[in-house]
Enzyme design. Sequence first.
Site, PDB file in Angstrom:
ATOM      1  N   LYS A 195       1.163  -0.891  -0.090  1.00 43.74           N
ATOM      2  CA  LYS A 195      -0.574  -0.308   0.537  1.00 43.74           C
ATOM      3  C   LYS A 195       0.798   1.443   0.214  1.00 43.74           C
ATOM      4  O   LYS A 195       0.782   2.400  -0.559  1.00 43.74           O
ATOM      5  CB  LYS A 195      -0.460   0.359   1.098  1.00 43.74           C
ATOM      6  CG  LYS A 195      -2.487  -0.082   0.785  1.00 43.74           C
ATOM      7  CD  LYS A 195      -2.655  -0.677   2.391  1.00 43.74           C
ATOM      8  CE  LYS A 195      -3.747  -2.790   2.827  1.00 43.74           C
ATOM      9  NZ  LYS A 195      -4.647  -2.471   1.491  1.00 43.74           N
ATOM     10  N   GLU A 208      -2.255   6.850   8.157  1.00 46.96           N
ATOM     11  CA  GLU A 208      -3.336   8.235   7.122  1.00 46.96           C
ATOM     12  C   GLU A 208      -3.995   9.077   7.392  1.00 46.96           C
ATOM     13  O   GLU A 208      -4.593   8.051   8.620  1.00 46.96           O
ATOM     14  CB  GLU A 208      -3.874   7.647   5.843  1.00 46.96           C
ATOM     15  CG  GLU A 208      -4.771   6.338   5.661  1.00 46.96           C
ATOM     16  CD  GLU A 208      -5.027   5.840   3.990  1.00 46.96           C
ATOM     17  OE1 GLU A 208      -4.205   5.403   3.472  1.00 46.96           O
ATOM     18  OE2 GLU A 208      -5.782   4.829   4.029  1.00 46.96           O
ATOM     19  N   HIS A 258     -15.319  -4.481   6.956  1.00 46.51           N
ATOM     20  CA  HIS A 258     -14.179  -3.776   6.229  1.00 46.51           C
ATOM     21  C   HIS A 258     -14.198  -5.169   5.039  1.00 46.51           C
ATOM     22  O   HIS A 258     -13.726  -4.733   3.844  1.00 46.51           O
ATOM     23  CB  HIS A 258     -12.747  -3.779   6.333  1.00 46.51           C
ATOM     24  CG  HIS A 258     -13.078  -2.691   7.508  1.00 46.51           C
ATOM     25  ND1 HIS A 258     -12.959  -1.786   7.038  1.00 46.51           N
ATOM     26  CD2 HIS A 258     -11.936  -2.668   8.604  1.00 46.51           C
ATOM     27  CE1 HIS A 258     -12.143  -1.059   8.870  1.00 46.51           C
ATOM     28  NE2 HIS A 258     -12.365  -1.685   9.085  1.00 46.51           N
ATOM     29  N   ARG A 315      -7.021  -7.626 -10.412  1.00 45.47           N
ATOM     30  CA  ARG A 315      -7.719  -8.482 -10.550  1.00 45.47           C
ATOM     31  C   ARG A 315      -9.157  -8.201 -11.338  1.00 45.47           C
ATOM     32  O   ARG A 315      -9.578  -7.067 -10.802  1.00 45.47           O
ATOM     33  CB  ARG A 315      -7.831  -9.635 -10.153  1.00 45.47           C
ATOM     34  CG  ARG A 315      -8.114  -9.089  -8.631  1.00 45.47           C
ATOM     35  CD  ARG A 315      -8.349  -9.863  -7.423  1.00 45.47           C
ATOM     36  NE  ARG A 315      -8.741 -10.060  -5.961  1.00 45.47           N
ATOM     37  CZ  ARG A 315      -9.308  -8.982  -5.439  1.00 45.47           C
ATOM     38  NH1 ARG A 315     -10.417  -9.255  -5.893  1.00 45.47           N
ATOM     39  NH2 ARG A 315      -9.361  -8.876  -4.091  1.00 45.47           N
TER      40      ARG A 315
END
Length: 669
Positions: A119, A203, A238, A300
């Site tokens: 990430k 973040e 999530h 994908r």
Amino acid sequence: MTHRIRKLLIANRGEIACRVMATCERLGIKTVAVYSDADRDALHVAMADEAVHIGPAPARESYLVAEKIIDACKRTGADAVHPGYGFLSENPAFAEACQKAGIIFVGPSAQSMRAMALKGAAKALMEDAGVPVVPGYHGDDQSLETLVAEAELIGFPVLIKAVAGGGGKGMRKVYSLEELPSAIEGARREGENSFGDGTLLIEKLIEKPRHIEMQVFGDVNGTAVHLFERDCSLQRRHQKVIEEAPAPGMSAEMRRAMGDAAVKAAEAIGYVGAGTVEFIVDVANGIDGAPFYFMEMNTRLQVEHPVTEAITGQDLVEWQIMVAEGKDLPLAQDEIEMMADGHAVEVRLYAEDPYGGFLPATGKIGLFDPFANVGAGQRIDAGVRAGDAVSIHYDPMIAKLIAWGEDRESAINALIDLVENTPVSGLTTNRDFLISALKDKDFRAGDVHTGFIEAHKNTLLTKPAVSAHDYALASAAILAARHTRIEGTDPWAMADNFRLNLAHSEKLWFENEDGEVITATVAACNSTVTITVADATVDARIIDFDGDTLTLEVDGLRSRLFAEVDEAKVTLVTPERTMVIKRHARDGGLDDEVEGPGTITAPMPGKILDVKVTDGETVEKGQPLLIMEAMKMEQTITAPKAGTVSGLALTPGQQVTGGAVLLTIQDKE
Ligand code: ADP
Ligand code: ADP
Ligand code: MG
């Protein structure tokens, strides 16, 4: 250079394997399935032209072993591999191994996968490409002092993520400086333990976000396009449960900006094939003009791709195959824009318990028809059918149900119809939860965000109680089931009137969720029964029962429901609800012990081996009446009380189903 794929091996299982094969069939491409021990009888194996066994049930020993997949290609002469999603789909080493073996990998290059795998690195790459990213820190210096200083600079609340994380793991929300050190420690540990990498990024925590992602496609000639967005804000743990396209309330301007950013992201890594660029949108002040940020890219085909197919009329698996063959993308960006039509919504039907923290469930599927006739604009993608098991080994998704409509409202309505017409029994599912979510007025108003399910837990996550009326329906189902059970020889099967095997009145017992006994008193007159439970009285006329579907007329209103009756429980599936109602065996004996005649029913499906008595014979309590073979075991059925045998019309060798009325014992005059 193009190469026509002639035989495609699908390195996956379940619905996505079946989905890919459906396109291959249409395109005239031969298919090869792979399967583990647990999947020998699976639908994807039955659908394929050829199949290769690749080992034990655990994915680590079968579906995740690259060498076994490559070997299966060689043995069957497959010239290409489609990895589906999950498993090896985002594994760069596997993509490389395919290439080395001269097998086409239907997906992006190993290099593209690596660029997006972590990430932090992906965010840095996107920043350089001019794609907006969530404000935060993703530097190399991982010392506690630096992380703390950066968090303060960003301003609380913040979100800490393991750069290698996935599936919602390795994330910590932090609301204050005091919580920070222990959260850093926890996320680092989780990253190390689950993904082998404790590197973190920090973040800004977006407090009311929407998850909106863009479908992108690139070809070998360097062209990249997007096929609009999908809103996947309805999440639990999530993870997505409901997805739709277009995103409710999104302006054309925002769509253009997000589409441009997604194409820019794909171009930045020379992306080839299908990919999804996930954005997080800060909707604290509504969606109009809301800022959006790059979150990650999935390299994908995505689970929720059917909603994009529904609004564009394109087959994305066909696109993937064309791109893998080295062909140009079939449509240019402006042509795609012209194809966009209407609205589509998808729900993921899972074997899980929404009323118990969404814990995954396992079991054997009783009722479920993946090939059910669906209406125009409706679609079911499934990898299982009735009789299949949902095991602990793989993802508990049963199917995806998708509906298209001219606008959002009609798409949602069409999807509600589809879910309501898709009964599932045998295991715990989220079907009822999905229906209530689709009917929720805030959802219908388009007020979605990632905290939606939690914010609506009172209405969405509270299991509705079983009412007196429901117990009455269960009683009617028991009576109806008795009637149809003797296969072939049922003297009443052809009769117009449903005659119930019931004298004057009888009692049926159930158990509620607290283990309390619920008593239903049933009085019958021809095919009409009056059922009293607690203070409620229901008059029901049994119109028909074919063993699955029960048609009733309750207070003049006709309705149809699915009913499954066995000794231990009654499963009722109405359009909106799935109820498993426990039966209570009174006195440990027959549950339908009667005042008057004693009705003897088959405890389970089986074969009559011997008939020990004749009709009209007088018997003593405990005297053997019948010998049955059930579940490969012999069972002797004895008289529960003294009396006279009546209604006996059985011959040795005859099959009976569970609950069938075998005979009745009348009290001696
Ligand atoms: P999507 O955005 O398409 O929903 P998910 O992250 O939910 O993507 O993953 C899609 C599927 O891939 C899941 O249903 C799961 O079975 C599988 N999957 C995700 N992560 C992994 C993993 N690390 N290993 C194996 N399978 C995974
Ligand atoms: P994963 O690899 O586990 O899918 P993501 O980075 O895609 O991780 O995030 C998963 C989910 O976590 C998102 O769909 C969103 O609901 C939530 N999320 C991620 N980043 C943020 C953020 N900065 N603020 C609030 N929620 C976030
Ligand atoms: Mg994600």
